[in-house]
Design an enzyme around this catalytic site. Sequence first.
Site, PDB file in Angstrom:
ATOM      1  N   HIS A 178       0.855  -1.192   0.000  1.00  0.00           N
ATOM      2  CA  HIS A 178       0.000   0.000   0.000  1.00  0.00           C
ATOM      3  C   HIS A 178       0.888   1.238   0.000  1.00  0.00           C
ATOM      4  O   HIS A 178       1.860   1.327   0.745  1.00  0.00           O
ATOM      5  CB  HIS A 178      -0.898  -0.005   1.243  1.00  0.00           C
ATOM      6  CG  HIS A 178      -1.666   1.271   1.451  1.00  0.00           C
ATOM      7  ND1 HIS A 178      -1.300   2.222   2.379  1.00  0.00           N
ATOM      8  CD2 HIS A 178      -2.781   1.751   0.837  1.00  0.00           C
ATOM      9  CE1 HIS A 178      -2.153   3.226   2.336  1.00  0.00           C
ATOM     10  NE2 HIS A 178      -3.050   2.972   1.409  1.00  0.00           N
ATOM     11  N   HIS A 233       1.469  10.963  -2.142  1.00  0.00           N
ATOM     12  CA  HIS A 233       0.212  10.742  -1.429  1.00  0.00           C
ATOM     13  C   HIS A 233      -0.553  12.061  -1.429  1.00  0.00           C
ATOM     14  O   HIS A 233      -0.197  12.997  -0.714  1.00  0.00           O
ATOM     15  CB  HIS A 233       0.482  10.266   0.000  1.00  0.00           C
ATOM     16  CG  HIS A 233      -0.728   9.744   0.689  1.00  0.00           C
ATOM     17  ND1 HIS A 233      -0.805   9.578   2.058  1.00  0.00           N
ATOM     18  CD2 HIS A 233      -1.924   9.329   0.199  1.00  0.00           C
ATOM     19  CE1 HIS A 233      -1.994   9.097   2.374  1.00  0.00           C
ATOM     20  NE2 HIS A 233      -2.681   8.943   1.268  1.00  0.00           N
TER      21      HIS A 233
END
Length: 588
Positions: A125, A171
């Site tokens: 992830h 991100h």
Amino acid sequence: MGSYAYRYCMCFTRKFRSPDAHPPPDVRDAHATAAAAHGGDGLRRFLDDVQRERPSEADRILAVLSGGAAGGIARFVGRSPAHAVPSLDDFFGFLFSPDLNPPIDNKVHQDMSAPISHYYVFTGHNSYLTGNQLNSDSSDIPIIEALDRGVRVIELDMWPNSAKDHVEILHGGTLTAPVDIMRCLKSIKEHAFTASTYPLVITLEDHLTADLQAKVAEMIRETFGDLLYVPSSDTLNEFPSPEALMKRIIISTKPPEEFKKFLKAQDNQNDSEKAAKLGEEASLRRIDSNAEDSDDKDEPDEEDDDESEEEDPKFQPDTACEYRKLITIHAGKPKGHLRDALKVDPDKCRRLSLSETQLSKATISHGSDIIRFTEKNILRIYPKGTRINSSNYDPINAWSHGAQMVAFNMQGHDKPLRLMQGFFRANGGCGYVKKPDFLLNAGPNGKVFDPKAEMPVKKTLKVKVYMGDGWRMDFSKTHFDAFSPPDFYARVGIAGVPADCVMKKTRTIEDQWVPVWDQEFSFPLTVPELALLRVEVQEYDMSEKHDFGGQMCLPVMELKQGIRAVPLHDRKGNKYKSVRLLMRFELV
């Protein structure tokens, strides 16, 4: 035999003997039995009856022990003449060597010809992050490290740069620093198959305009070349197998929304001119191409984000087509009712993403629907958005409901990650583990597996912890205690379905670098297929937190029977050079 000197009360010195590792009674008995056998086949009987080795593996071990393979065990401890029963020291040296006598097989042994949806896949992830989810750097280094550990699913979050003319990996909505997408793609290509030759999946969380999607499609094609798998049709009725995709890279993301509508319009219009006109006049919107996979929401989206309503004049069906052609595993996130999202389409397969929170809620009310969905389709679970320190969640609930891609933060060095690493030591560490039959096929009357139901004991694992060694080689004499040798104890237990979870501990052996516990434990298992053996060593400290002495996690159904050497690892999963335990396993 040497000794260790420790300073005590500033003025005095205490000396402790540093004993060598000696064979425990069970090893002595096994050697005596083998040596006493007639016809020189005592060692083979030991390998057959105690170690339960396959004939081919027994032949290999006999060749090593007799000196027939590159000097045999002589490279490690050897003093025995060729073709003789090894001396007790050599026999013990062989049993206590993780290289020669490992606890599990290091070869792929499962059937790899089933669809990918029939396997658990080692999944990362936010694979590019070096630290926390809020303000750490993005880099290709964590991607390389994950690939070198056997991870088979890498996630990249794609965002436009400030000039809107290139793609960066970061991100979104945080202070994380970006890394150029080409740097990530080149590193992926270089390291994709260093640890496993089975297919690598790249999941793309896509926040790009259509022109940048086209640019990404071109970069992916040019970078990966023949390594890239491009499906022959827009949708698949069944996923290809890992065996069919060896040394191939496959893409998983949400197809461009505009092109999905364009294709739907074509299907609904017999007149190609009308279809073309509809394609030209359609409301072309810039979308968050993987808003479905965005990890900052824990509830199903009722509708697309407002941002997706903006028009993108640069969109062209041909552009979307090139991007879409690369997608093997079509992704999505539930819209509206979860039950509808879990409906199985007999004509196509797909991937659905849920957060750990969504999964936890869904398994209460839709547990059987989830398992039925994962028989054909892929379910990806990702950490909830509040895990800003890159921690992880318990993967067992996801695995027991058939979820194939349980996405973990590989930089979050915690107990859940150690379970994940242990689970994927199965099947030779290739990153693909076949799901148990009860998660692939419904039972009588269509009944599916219920991990929370009361079940009878299917197997019992008996574990004996004999001894440990190697700390004296890998650590300084004062690492654990400034005034004396360490006081080690071992913790042994099971991680699995709730009914099987338990931890037990040995007694503490004081002032010993080579602790001998010689204790046995028994673990009844209702679902051994999903059970993991947890082993930890701690150094007892009366006044402070106990010191960590190593850990190992192993899939129960992969354990080799008999007396085995178990190498220990640090908290990050790195193997110590010398530290290991001598243990015995029996699964009945």
